[in-house]
Design an enzyme around this catalytic site. Structure first.
Site, PDB file in Angstrom:
ATOM      1  N   GLY A  11       0.837  -1.205   0.000  1.00 56.03           N
ATOM      2  CA  GLY A  11       0.000   0.000   0.000  1.00 56.03           C
ATOM      3  C   GLY A  11       0.868   1.249   0.000  1.00 56.03           C
ATOM      4  O   GLY A  11       1.829   1.332   0.759  1.00 56.03           O
ATOM      5  N   VAL A  23      16.944   8.625  -1.452  1.00 54.97           N
ATOM      6  CA  VAL A  23      17.783   7.498  -1.898  1.00 54.97           C
ATOM      7  C   VAL A  23      18.541   7.897  -3.168  1.00 54.97           C
ATOM      8  O   VAL A  23      19.758   7.698  -3.274  1.00 54.97           O
ATOM      9  CB  VAL A  23      16.902   6.237  -2.156  1.00 54.97           C
ATOM     10  CG1 VAL A  23      17.702   5.147  -2.857  1.00 54.97           C
ATOM     11  CG2 VAL A  23      16.318   5.710  -0.841  1.00 54.97           C
ATOM     12  N   ARG A  25      19.236  10.917  -4.427  1.00 55.93           N
ATOM     13  CA  ARG A  25      20.228  11.987  -4.250  1.00 55.93           C
ATOM     14  C   ARG A  25      21.440  11.487  -3.437  1.00 55.93           C
ATOM     15  O   ARG A  25      22.574  11.853  -3.718  1.00 55.93           O
ATOM     16  CB  ARG A  25      19.572  13.190  -3.561  1.00 55.93           C
ATOM     17  CG  ARG A  25      18.439  13.818  -4.410  1.00 55.93           C
ATOM     18  CD  ARG A  25      18.908  15.016  -5.185  1.00 55.93           C
ATOM     19  NE  ARG A  25      18.003  15.396  -6.246  1.00 55.93           N
ATOM     20  CZ  ARG A  25      17.107  16.393  -6.187  1.00 55.93           C
ATOM     21  NH1 ARG A  25      16.982  17.108  -5.082  1.00 55.93           N
ATOM     22  NH2 ARG A  25      16.351  16.681  -7.232  1.00 55.93           N
ATOM     23  N   ARG A  72       1.193  -5.258  -5.193  1.00 56.59           N
ATOM     24  CA  ARG A  72       1.451  -6.423  -4.345  1.00 56.59           C
ATOM     25  C   ARG A  72       1.609  -7.599  -5.304  1.00 56.59           C
ATOM     26  O   ARG A  72       0.624  -8.077  -5.855  1.00 56.59           O
ATOM     27  CB  ARG A  72       0.280  -6.642  -3.369  1.00 56.59           C
ATOM     28  CG  ARG A  72       0.112  -5.487  -2.375  1.00 56.59           C
ATOM     29  CD  ARG A  72      -0.962  -5.775  -1.336  1.00 56.59           C
ATOM     30  NE  ARG A  72      -0.973  -4.744  -0.305  1.00 56.59           N
ATOM     31  CZ  ARG A  72      -1.942  -3.837  -0.160  1.00 56.59           C
ATOM     32  NH1 ARG A  72      -2.979  -3.848  -0.956  1.00 56.59           N
ATOM     33  NH2 ARG A  72      -1.868  -2.941   0.802  1.00 56.59           N
ATOM     34  N   ASP A 103       5.168  -4.781   6.034  1.00 57.19           N
ATOM     35  CA  ASP A 103       5.669  -6.117   6.387  1.00 57.19           C
ATOM     36  C   ASP A 103       5.677  -7.086   5.203  1.00 57.19           C
ATOM     37  O   ASP A 103       6.576  -7.923   5.098  1.00 57.19           O
ATOM     38  CB  ASP A 103       4.942  -6.700   7.609  1.00 57.19           C
ATOM     39  CG  ASP A 103       3.440  -6.743   7.436  1.00 57.19           C
ATOM     40  OD1 ASP A 103       2.943  -6.239   6.399  1.00 57.19           O
ATOM     41  OD2 ASP A 103       2.762  -7.279   8.319  1.00 57.19           O
ATOM     42  N   THR A 126       4.232   2.906   5.525  1.00 57.66           N
ATOM     43  CA  THR A 126       2.839   2.457   5.601  1.00 57.66           C
ATOM     44  C   THR A 126       2.083   3.386   6.546  1.00 57.66           C
ATOM     45  O   THR A 126       2.645   3.808   7.572  1.00 57.66           O
ATOM     46  CB  THR A 126       2.707   0.998   6.107  1.00 57.66           C
ATOM     47  OG1 THR A 126       1.352   0.781   6.539  1.00 57.66           O
ATOM     48  CG2 THR A 126       3.620   0.684   7.279  1.00 57.66           C
ATOM     49  N   ASP A 128      -0.137   2.502   8.421  1.00 62.19           N
ATOM     50  CA  ASP A 128      -0.594   1.718   9.579  1.00 62.19           C
ATOM     51  C   ASP A 128       0.312   1.865  10.811  1.00 62.19           C
ATOM     52  O   ASP A 128      -0.119   1.583  11.926  1.00 62.19           O
ATOM     53  CB  ASP A 128      -0.682   0.224   9.222  1.00 62.19           C
ATOM     54  CG  ASP A 128      -1.611  -0.042   8.047  1.00 62.19           C
ATOM     55  OD1 ASP A 128      -2.453   0.832   7.754  1.00 62.19           O
ATOM     56  OD2 ASP A 128      -1.493  -1.117   7.423  1.00 62.19           O
ATOM     57  N   ASP A 130       2.532  -0.052  11.824  1.00 60.04           N
ATOM     58  CA  ASP A 130       2.499  -1.326  12.549  1.00 60.04           C
ATOM     59  C   ASP A 130       3.814  -2.108  12.457  1.00 60.04           C
ATOM     60  O   ASP A 130       3.798  -3.334  12.513  1.00 60.04           O
ATOM     61  CB  ASP A 130       1.341  -2.193  12.007  1.00 60.04           C
ATOM     62  CG  ASP A 130       1.478  -2.444  10.518  1.00 60.04           C
ATOM     63  OD1 ASP A 130       2.289  -1.764   9.855  1.00 60.04           O
ATOM     64  OD2 ASP A 130       0.765  -3.325   9.999  1.00 60.04           O
ATOM     65  N   ARG A 155     -17.564  16.191  13.238  1.00 53.14           N
ATOM     66  CA  ARG A 155     -18.000  16.694  14.555  1.00 53.14           C
ATOM     67  C   ARG A 155     -18.972  17.874  14.379  1.00 53.14           C
ATOM     68  O   ARG A 155     -19.941  18.000  15.109  1.00 53.14           O
ATOM     69  CB  ARG A 155     -16.771  17.096  15.371  1.00 53.14           C
ATOM     70  CG  ARG A 155     -17.059  17.693  16.718  1.00 53.14           C
ATOM     71  CD  ARG A 155     -17.414  16.683  17.771  1.00 53.14           C
ATOM     72  NE  ARG A 155     -16.257  16.012  18.320  1.00 53.14           N
ATOM     73  CZ  ARG A 155     -16.344  15.090  19.286  1.00 53.14           C
ATOM     74  NH1 ARG A 155     -17.516  14.741  19.791  1.00 53.14           N
ATOM     75  NH2 ARG A 155     -15.263  14.498  19.739  1.00 53.14           N
ATOM     76  N   ARG A 163     -25.943  13.898  17.027  1.00 55.65           N
ATOM     77  CA  ARG A 163     -25.835  12.510  16.563  1.00 55.65           C
ATOM     78  C   ARG A 163     -24.630  11.770  17.153  1.00 55.65           C
ATOM     79  O   ARG A 163     -23.675  12.385  17.618  1.00 55.65           O
ATOM     80  CB  ARG A 163     -25.691  12.489  15.033  1.00 55.65           C
ATOM     81  CG  ARG A 163     -27.027  12.662  14.360  1.00 55.65           C
ATOM     82  CD  ARG A 163     -26.877  12.740  12.862  1.00 55.65           C
ATOM     83  NE  ARG A 163     -28.192  12.673  12.241  1.00 55.65           N
ATOM     84  CZ  ARG A 163     -28.462  13.102  11.022  1.00 55.65           C
ATOM     85  NH1 ARG A 163     -27.514  13.637  10.276  1.00 55.65           N
ATOM     86  NH2 ARG A 163     -29.672  12.982  10.540  1.00 55.65           N
ATOM     87  N   ARG A 172      -5.379  -1.886   9.000  1.00 47.01           N
ATOM     88  CA  ARG A 172      -5.372  -3.346   8.861  1.00 47.01           C
ATOM     89  C   ARG A 172      -5.649  -3.976  10.218  1.00 47.01           C
ATOM     90  O   ARG A 172      -6.682  -3.683  10.802  1.00 47.01           O
ATOM     91  CB  ARG A 172      -4.039  -3.826   8.278  1.00 47.01           C
ATOM     92  CG  ARG A 172      -4.157  -5.125   7.524  1.00 47.01           C
ATOM     93  CD  ARG A 172      -2.810  -5.552   6.980  1.00 47.01           C
ATOM     94  NE  ARG A 172      -2.386  -4.728   5.873  1.00 47.01           N
ATOM     95  CZ  ARG A 172      -2.696  -4.977   4.608  1.00 47.01           C
ATOM     96  NH1 ARG A 172      -3.405  -6.027   4.309  1.00 47.01           N
ATOM     97  NH2 ARG A 172      -2.276  -4.194   3.642  1.00 47.01           N
ATOM     98  N   ALA A 187     -12.220  12.077  20.608  1.00 56.40           N
ATOM     99  CA  ALA A 187     -13.278  11.066  20.474  1.00 56.40           C
ATOM    100  C   ALA A 187     -13.741  10.586  21.853  1.00 56.40           C
ATOM    101  O   ALA A 187     -12.950  10.531  22.799  1.00 56.40           O
ATOM    102  CB  ALA A 187     -12.756   9.885  19.663  1.00 56.40           C
TER     103      ALA A 187
HETATM  104  O1  F6P Z   1      -1.541  -1.190   4.724  1.00 60.58           O
HETATM  105  C1  F6P Z   1      -2.132   0.003   4.311  1.00 60.58           C
HETATM  106  C2  F6P Z   1      -3.620  -0.167   4.112  1.00 60.58           C
HETATM  107  O2  F6P Z   1      -4.157   1.083   3.732  1.00 60.58           O
HETATM  108  C3  F6P Z   1      -4.385  -0.735   5.305  1.00 60.58           C
HETATM  109  O3  F6P Z   1      -4.632   0.228   6.285  1.00 60.58           O
HETATM  110  C4  F6P Z   1      -5.608  -1.281   4.635  1.00 60.58           C
HETATM  111  O4  F6P Z   1      -6.180  -2.341   5.373  1.00 60.58           O
HETATM  112  C5  F6P Z   1      -5.089  -1.769   3.304  1.00 60.58           C
HETATM  113  O5  F6P Z   1      -3.867  -1.093   3.077  1.00 60.58           O
HETATM  114  C6  F6P Z   1      -6.014  -1.548   2.149  1.00 60.58           C
HETATM  115  O6  F6P Z   1      -5.457  -2.148   1.022  1.00 60.58           O
HETATM  116  P1  F6P Z   1      -5.950  -1.852  -0.459  1.00 60.58           P
HETATM  117  O7  F6P Z   1      -5.477  -0.471  -0.843  1.00 60.58           O
HETATM  118  O8  F6P Z   1      -5.308  -2.906  -1.270  1.00 60.58           O
HETATM  119  O9  F6P Z   1      -7.456  -1.895  -0.447  1.00 60.58           O
END
Ligand code: F6P
Length: 323
Positions: A11, A23, A25, A72, A103, A126, A128, A130, A155, A163, A172, A187
């Site tokens: 992603g 990289v 430069r 991918r 990853d 990424t 995420d 993560d 908001r 609401r 992910r 929140a």
């Molecule tokens: O890993 C980045 C991410 O945006 C995640 O947060 C999400 O679950 C996934 O990729 C979505 O993947 P795609 O763009 O293939 O729908």
């Protein structure tokens, strides 16, 4: 090392271009040739590779996405695919790679690096956040700001109509984006995959809020939450509490785009430069990271084996601050 290839995979994330620029430069500064590989590992297999120059990366530091495109690749998961990739690298005399991604990207890099004894250094990119071995991944800060801006807007309308909104964010199976954006947007509750959803507690927060005449409530839901996302949770809460006027917003891929924040641009630049320096220093199979604002190296094996934990203080804080 005389020649380095660079690619983005998985992603995309805002700031990948800033990393590519650094990289390229850094290579040119050190008299190394540098090649851009298109569409991640798939471009290695398809020989979609071109030499980059200093001006190939002019005017990209501020752009989201990735000029090298991303994919991918299923074929890279096969040994035949990786053989083709290796042959193409050899044909062009590319003797090391910088891979920018998450990853999945590092899993591919670890296998390929071992199989062909090929030097690869990874840069975490990424939204995420993560990845073990770095406090921040490239793109996370920008995505965080995108989420906060969107939640602020929601908001306004939530308050105008009194609401309850369930807002789903990406990540992910990790809750980093949800947790921090929840704190930054005030929140009422944050639901993350790392913590079992306690419905009683959620209801307590919501009821408390409405008793105090709160005019709106926002619950941030990480897409990987065990209940299965914002729609399911909203459904359950809405059925049990017909008195709430419930709405759902799924922020989706808006979180992946946009001009990178200054923080992401600086981190990406630091990591890009460090990746080239690491390869020149004969390092391989490591991920560059930032820990306590210092550049650190983590072996792919470690980065992939360990799971980065959410900050428990931040988790606790969401409860304290929403009373
Ligand atoms: O890993 C980045 C991410 O945006 C995640 O947060 C999400 O679950 C996934 O990729 C979505 O993947 P795609 O763009 O293939 O729908």
């Amino acid at each position: 090392i005389k020649s380095i290839g660079v690619l983005t995979s998985g992603g995309d994330a805002p700031g990948m271009n800033a990393a590519i620029r650094a990289v390229v430069r850094a290579c040119i500064y050190n008299d190394l040739r540098v090649f851009g590989v298109m569409r991640g590992y798939q471009g290695l297999i398809d020989n979609d590779i071109e030499e980059l120059h200093s001006n190939s990366v002019s005017n990209i530091i501020q752009s989201g996405g990735t000029i090298l495109k991303s994919a991918r690749s299923m074929e890279f998961k096969t040994q035949e695919g990786r053989e083709k990739a290796y042959d193409n690298l050899r044909k062009r005399d590319i003797d090391a790679l910088v891979v920018i991604g998450g990853d999945g990207t590092f899993t591919g890099a670890r296998i390929f690096g071992q199989e062909h004894n090929f030097p690869i250094v990874g840069i975490p990119g990424t939204i995420d956040n993560d990845l073990y071995g770095t406090d921040y991944t490239i793109g996370y800060d920008t995505a965080l700001n995108t989420v906060v801006e969107a939640v602020d807007k929601i908001r306004d309308t939530a308050t105008a109509h009194s609401r309850l909104f369930f807002i789903e964010v990406m990540g992910r199976d990790a809750g980093f984006l949800a947790l921090r954006s929840g704190i930054a947007s005030g929140a009422e509750a944050v639901l993350v995959p790392e913590v079992r959803t306690d419905f009683d507690q959620l209801e307590h927060f919501l009821q408390n809020g409405f008793k105090k005449n709160k005019t709106s409530s926002i619950v941030l839901v990480a897409e990987g939450d065990e209940i299965g996302g914002a729609i399911k949770i909203a459904d359950k809460v809405g059925k049990e509490h017909p008195e709430y006027d419930v709405r759902v917003t799924i922020l989706g891929h808006i979180q992946r785009g946009g001009s990178p924040s200054a923080f992401d641009r600086v981190s990406a630049s630091r990591m890009g430069l460090s990746a080239v320096e690491a390869l020149m220093d004969d390092q391989k199979s490591i991920m560059i990271g930032l820990a306590n604002n210092q550049i650190v190296h983590t072996p792919f094996n470690q980065a992939l084996k360990n799971k980065k934990a959410l900050n428990p203080q931040l988790l606790e804080m969401t409860k304290i601050l929403s009373i």
